[in-house]
Enzyme design. Structure first.
Site, mmCIF file in Angstrom:
data_model
loop_
_atom_site.group_PDB
_atom_site.id
_atom_site.type_symbol
_atom_site.label_atom_id
_atom_site.label_comp_id
_atom_site.label_asym_id
_atom_site.label_seq_id
_atom_site.Cartn_x
_atom_site.Cartn_y
_atom_site.Cartn_z
ATOM 1 N N SER A 29 26.118 32.874 21.399
ATOM 2 C CA SER A 29 27.349 32.363 22.023
ATOM 3 C C SER A 29 27.061 31.274 23.056
ATOM 4 O O SER A 29 26.227 31.454 23.939
ATOM 5 C CB SER A 29 28.090 33.495 22.753
ATOM 6 N N HIS A 59 36.875 29.451 12.621
ATOM 7 C CA HIS A 59 35.865 28.389 12.701
ATOM 8 C C HIS A 59 34.671 28.778 11.835
ATOM 9 O O HIS A 59 34.188 29.903 11.883
ATOM 10 C CB HIS A 59 35.459 28.042 14.133
ATOM 11 N N HIS A 81 28.314 38.809 13.587
ATOM 12 C CA HIS A 81 28.219 39.948 14.503
ATOM 13 C C HIS A 81 28.748 41.199 13.817
ATOM 14 O O HIS A 81 29.782 41.154 13.145
ATOM 15 C CB HIS A 81 29.059 39.697 15.764
ATOM 16 N N GLU A 84 32.405 42.291 14.431
ATOM 17 C CA GLU A 84 33.508 41.656 13.706
ATOM 18 C C GLU A 84 33.856 42.423 12.433
ATOM 19 O O GLU A 84 34.795 42.067 11.732
ATOM 20 C CB GLU A 84 33.136 40.224 13.328
ATOM 21 N N ALA A 111 23.237 35.538 23.829
ATOM 22 C CA ALA A 111 23.716 35.703 25.203
ATOM 23 C C ALA A 111 23.477 37.153 25.608
ATOM 24 O O ALA A 111 23.526 38.048 24.763
ATOM 25 C CB ALA A 111 25.203 35.374 25.269
ATOM 26 N N MET A 209 24.879 41.997 22.182
ATOM 27 C CA MET A 209 25.507 42.548 20.963
ATOM 28 C C MET A 209 24.954 41.912 19.689
ATOM 29 O O MET A 209 25.648 41.864 18.666
ATOM 30 C CB MET A 209 27.027 42.359 21.035
ATOM 31 N N SER A 210 23.729 41.414 19.769
ATOM 32 C CA SER A 210 23.177 40.772 18.561
ATOM 33 C C SER A 210 21.658 40.939 18.554
ATOM 34 O O SER A 210 21.150 41.963 18.985
ATOM 35 C CB SER A 210 23.583 39.296 18.530
ATOM 36 N N ASN A 233 25.550 36.687 32.534
ATOM 37 C CA ASN A 233 26.244 37.471 33.573
ATOM 38 C C ASN A 233 25.350 38.605 34.040
ATOM 39 O O ASN A 233 24.387 38.960 33.369
ATOM 40 C CB ASN A 233 27.546 38.067 32.999
ATOM 41 N N HIS A 245 34.565 37.228 27.554
ATOM 42 C CA HIS A 245 33.854 36.381 26.595
ATOM 43 C C HIS A 245 33.883 34.917 27.048
ATOM 44 O O HIS A 245 32.915 34.181 26.869
ATOM 45 C CB HIS A 245 34.470 36.532 25.207
HETATM 46 N N1 HPA Z 1 26.958 43.065 27.674
HETATM 47 C C1 HPA Z 1 26.850 42.970 26.333
HETATM 48 N N2 HPA Z 1 26.728 41.818 25.696
HETATM 49 C C2 HPA Z 1 26.714 40.700 26.428
HETATM 50 C C3 HPA Z 1 26.816 40.724 27.829
HETATM 51 C C4 HPA Z 1 26.945 41.978 28.488
HETATM 52 O O1 HPA Z 1 27.038 42.088 29.729
HETATM 53 N N3 HPA Z 1 26.762 39.429 28.249
HETATM 54 C C5 HPA Z 1 26.615 38.662 27.141
HETATM 55 N N4 HPA Z 1 26.584 39.421 26.035
#
Ligand code: HPA
Length: 275
Positions: A29, A59, A81, A84, A111, A209-210, A233, A245
């Protein structure tokens, strides 16, 4: 309609005149700009070779091939993912298509949220191991011994030589890198603060998540893997920010510039051949 791996590869070859990529890059992402460095790109929607993305946003997910630092590369832009509803078999097929196209080294980016105070949004974390907290393993089902073994060793899944090279690139570019363990979750909801506290005690440094399904499948078919997380984050409970997101994508874009430089230089250093 679903195609076999052979059919998918021959469709892709028709688009690319038998281009032979050696290094693959999966973009997470907000990291799509990494693909913009590819020269003479040919982009093919996953659907063209039978991979259904199931994305509700419409997309297209794209396979982009071309050269980066004179190395023939392939890039997956808009990854699949599991949250999804994409079946894990589809992720497995996609990674095996990548291998059959000629890729021997796969860079998997994603991410992630940080579980450490010293690792903040915008930081890049080299993944040195993972904890698989997804409810599946993508190798479940009949095993094709011609692809890989039934019971796969996960020792050094994240290639130590590639990690060293990537860290050397970081020092050269004066981009400081973190290193740690990535814990994968299905999503799509973020974690609770209690879950994050529990994951810290288990040894996780980042959550996402990946990454993990692709890495397992890539190792099964003997691709070398480098895993890199863009910290977007602080994980739940570690900051006042409410996770979203949109914020992930925004922070991913900030990390994207660093990630682009690191990946281009890394590819230049490893070159086209597997050693
Ligand atoms: N948790 C899970 N997946 C993520 C996060 C998170 O804090 N940040 C980016 N992808």
């Amino acid at each position: 309609m679903a195609h076999s791996i052979d059919e998918a590869v021959s469709i892709i070859h028709k688009h690319t005149h038998n281009f032979l990529p050696k290094v693959g890059i999966i973009l997470g992402s907000g990291l799509a700009s990494v693909a913009e460095q590819i020269e003479n790109p040919v982009a093919i929607p996953f659907q063209a070779f039978g991979i259904e993305t199931g994305s509700v946003f419409g997309h297209a997910s794209l396979l982009v091939m071309g050269t980066l630092q004179q190395v023939p590369v392939l890039c997956l832009k808009g990854r699949l993912h599991l949250y999804e509803g994409t079946p894990f078999e589809t992720v497995r097929t996609l990674i095996r298509i990548v291998k059959q196209l000629g890729v021997h080294t796969l860079i998997v980016t994603g991410a992630a949220g940080s579980l450490r105070e010293d690792m903040v949004p915008g930081d890049i974390m080299v993944i040195n191991d993972h904890l698989n907290f997804m409810p599946i393993n993508p190798l479940v089902g009949p095993n094709d011994e011609s692809i890989g073994p039934r019971f796969l060793s996960m020792r050094e899944a994240y290639n130590p030589g590639l990690i060293d090279t990537f860290k050397a690139v970081g020092s050269r570019l004066q981009i400081s890198l973190k290193q740690g363990v990535y814990l994968s979750l299905l999503g799509p909801s973020y974690e609770t603060a209690a879950e994050i506290r529990a994951f810290r005690t288990l040894g996780a440094d980042a959550v996402g998540m990946s990454v993990v399904p692709e890495v397992i499948v890539a190792r099964h078919c003997d691709m070398r893997v480098l895993g890199v997380a863009a910290i977007t984050n602080l994980a739940e409970g570690l900051s006042k920010e409410v996770l979203s997101h949109e914020a992930t994508v925004e922070q991913g874009k900030l990390a994207s510039l660093k990630m682009s430089k690191l990946i281009a230089n890394f590819i230049k250093d490893i070159g086209p051949n597997r050693v």
